[in-house]
Enzyme design. Structure first.
Site, PDB file in Angstrom:
ATOM      1  N   CYS A  42     -42.898  15.048  64.536  1.00 35.06           N
ATOM      2  CA  CYS A  42     -42.039  14.888  65.716  1.00 35.06           C
ATOM      3  C   CYS A  42     -42.650  15.647  66.900  1.00 35.06           C
ATOM      4  O   CYS A  42     -43.330  16.658  66.734  1.00 35.06           O
ATOM      5  CB  CYS A  42     -40.638  15.424  65.420  1.00 35.06           C
ATOM      6  SG  CYS A  42     -39.452  15.126  66.757  1.00 35.06           S
ATOM      7  N   ASP A  44     -41.070  17.404  68.853  1.00 29.72           N
ATOM      8  CA  ASP A  44     -40.254  18.616  69.048  1.00 29.72           C
ATOM      9  C   ASP A  44     -41.127  19.870  69.197  1.00 29.72           C
ATOM     10  O   ASP A  44     -42.013  20.131  68.374  1.00 29.72           O
ATOM     11  CB  ASP A  44     -39.315  18.783  67.842  1.00 29.72           C
ATOM     12  CG  ASP A  44     -38.211  19.785  68.115  1.00 29.72           C
ATOM     13  OD1 ASP A  44     -37.037  19.377  68.105  1.00 29.72           O
ATOM     14  OD2 ASP A  44     -38.514  20.971  68.335  1.00 29.72           O
ATOM     15  N   ARG A  46     -40.570  22.820  68.654  1.00 27.84           N
ATOM     16  CA  ARG A  46     -40.374  23.893  67.668  1.00 27.84           C
ATOM     17  C   ARG A  46     -41.115  23.646  66.354  1.00 27.84           C
ATOM     18  O   ARG A  46     -40.957  24.400  65.404  1.00 27.84           O
ATOM     19  CB  ARG A  46     -38.875  24.067  67.397  1.00 27.84           C
ATOM     20  CG  ARG A  46     -38.087  24.477  68.634  1.00 27.84           C
ATOM     21  CD  ARG A  46     -36.611  24.238  68.443  1.00 27.84           C
ATOM     22  NE  ARG A  46     -36.317  22.803  68.273  1.00 27.84           N
ATOM     23  CZ  ARG A  46     -35.096  22.322  68.045  1.00 27.84           C
ATOM     24  NH1 ARG A  46     -34.069  23.143  67.931  1.00 27.84           N
ATOM     25  NH2 ARG A  46     -34.909  21.025  67.922  1.00 27.84           N
ATOM     26  N   HIS A  98     -38.258  16.993  60.654  1.00 30.17           N
ATOM     27  CA  HIS A  98     -37.592  18.303  60.630  1.00 30.17           C
ATOM     28  C   HIS A  98     -36.088  18.098  60.646  1.00 30.17           C
ATOM     29  O   HIS A  98     -35.586  17.170  61.278  1.00 30.17           O
ATOM     30  CB  HIS A  98     -38.051  19.166  61.808  1.00 30.17           C
ATOM     31  CG  HIS A  98     -37.676  18.618  63.159  1.00 30.17           C
ATOM     32  ND1 HIS A  98     -36.611  19.079  63.890  1.00 30.17           N
ATOM     33  CD2 HIS A  98     -38.201  17.601  63.900  1.00 30.17           C
ATOM     34  CE1 HIS A  98     -36.514  18.399  65.026  1.00 30.17           C
ATOM     35  NE2 HIS A  98     -37.471  17.492  65.060  1.00 30.17           N
ATOM     36  N   CYS A 101     -33.210  16.959  63.654  1.00 29.77           N
ATOM     37  CA  CYS A 101     -34.011  16.212  64.642  1.00 29.77           C
ATOM     38  C   CYS A 101     -33.130  15.491  65.674  1.00 29.77           C
ATOM     39  O   CYS A 101     -32.271  14.683  65.326  1.00 29.77           O
ATOM     40  CB  CYS A 101     -34.898  15.190  63.927  1.00 29.77           C
ATOM     41  SG  CYS A 101     -35.990  14.279  65.047  1.00 29.77           S
TER      42      CYS A 101
HETATM   43 CO    CO Z   1     -37.365  15.753  66.131  1.00 30.55          CO
END
Ligand code: CO
Length: 210
Positions: A42, A44, A46, A98, A101
């Protein structure tokens, strides 16, 4: 200091540190890229691939998009996949999602978000296929996290449905496919699914002239 200026300063410090630790670090990497792993994850912020896996530059080839999707019409993903499999000859492909999400969460909602609707539509299809199982969980976060796991499994199958992977399985018995989910709350990766090279998949999606 502007936020992007800090990145450039940190970069200089990092490059200096690498050379101090290992004088040949950049010379070695400059002309050679031999990663054994393709990592699809992803976007993302993090979930930094190298940080959470302790890997160094040169070790993993990376593709990231919203909710770590393997979409069979995505030229970007397919180009990365073909290069990784046919040129780099990676041994493993890891699809790493994750928990929590936001992309999957948005796909479960009925909010229109503009052009991203088109992307999230792929996750809605996974939701529809597994609706009974997802809905059998009690809380909203349990439902979300189960769909995140089911979506990972679906994306691993999507890799296996490509002629790129099927051809590599037939001729090189590689790569092995893995589905993982990373926990934002504890930093631990949960390996949930595997498809070894050569695994049987739905004949509906297999090509016999590769
Ligand atoms: Co995500």
């Amino acid at each position: 200091m502007k936020v992007y200026e800090k990145l450039l300063l940190e970069n200089k410090a990092w490059a200096k540190e690498q050379v101090e630790d290992d004088p040949d670090f950049f010379a070695r990497l400059e002309h050679l890229q031999t990663p054994e792993i393709l990592w699809i994850a992803c976007s993302d912020s993090r979930v930094p691939a190298d940080r959470i896996t302790g890997t160094q530059p040169g070790e993993i080839f990376v593709h990231r998009n919203i909710a770590n999707m393997v979409v069979h019409t995505d030229l970007n993903l397919l180009s990365v996949l073909q290069y990784a499999v046919e040129v780099l000859k990676v041994k493993h492909i890891i699809v790493c999602g994750h928990y929590g999400c936001g992309g999957v969460k948005a796909a479960m909602s009925q909010n229109s978000l503009g052009i991203i609707n088109k992307w999230l539509r792929n996750i809605k299809d996974v939701y529809r296929i597994h609706k009974d199982e997802v809905e059998s969980h009690k809380t909203e976060s349990e439902k979300l996290n189960r769909l995140i796991e089911l979506n990972i499994i679906e994306q691993v199958y999507n890799l296996a449905k490509t002629s790129i992977v099927q051809s590599a399985w037939k001729h090189h018995q590689l790569p092995h496919l893995h589905g993982w989910v990373y926990g934002l709350n504890n930093g631990i990766i949960n390996p949930i699914f595997e498809l070894e090279a050569g695994s049987a998949i739905d004949p509906f999606y297999t090509y016999d002239n590769l």
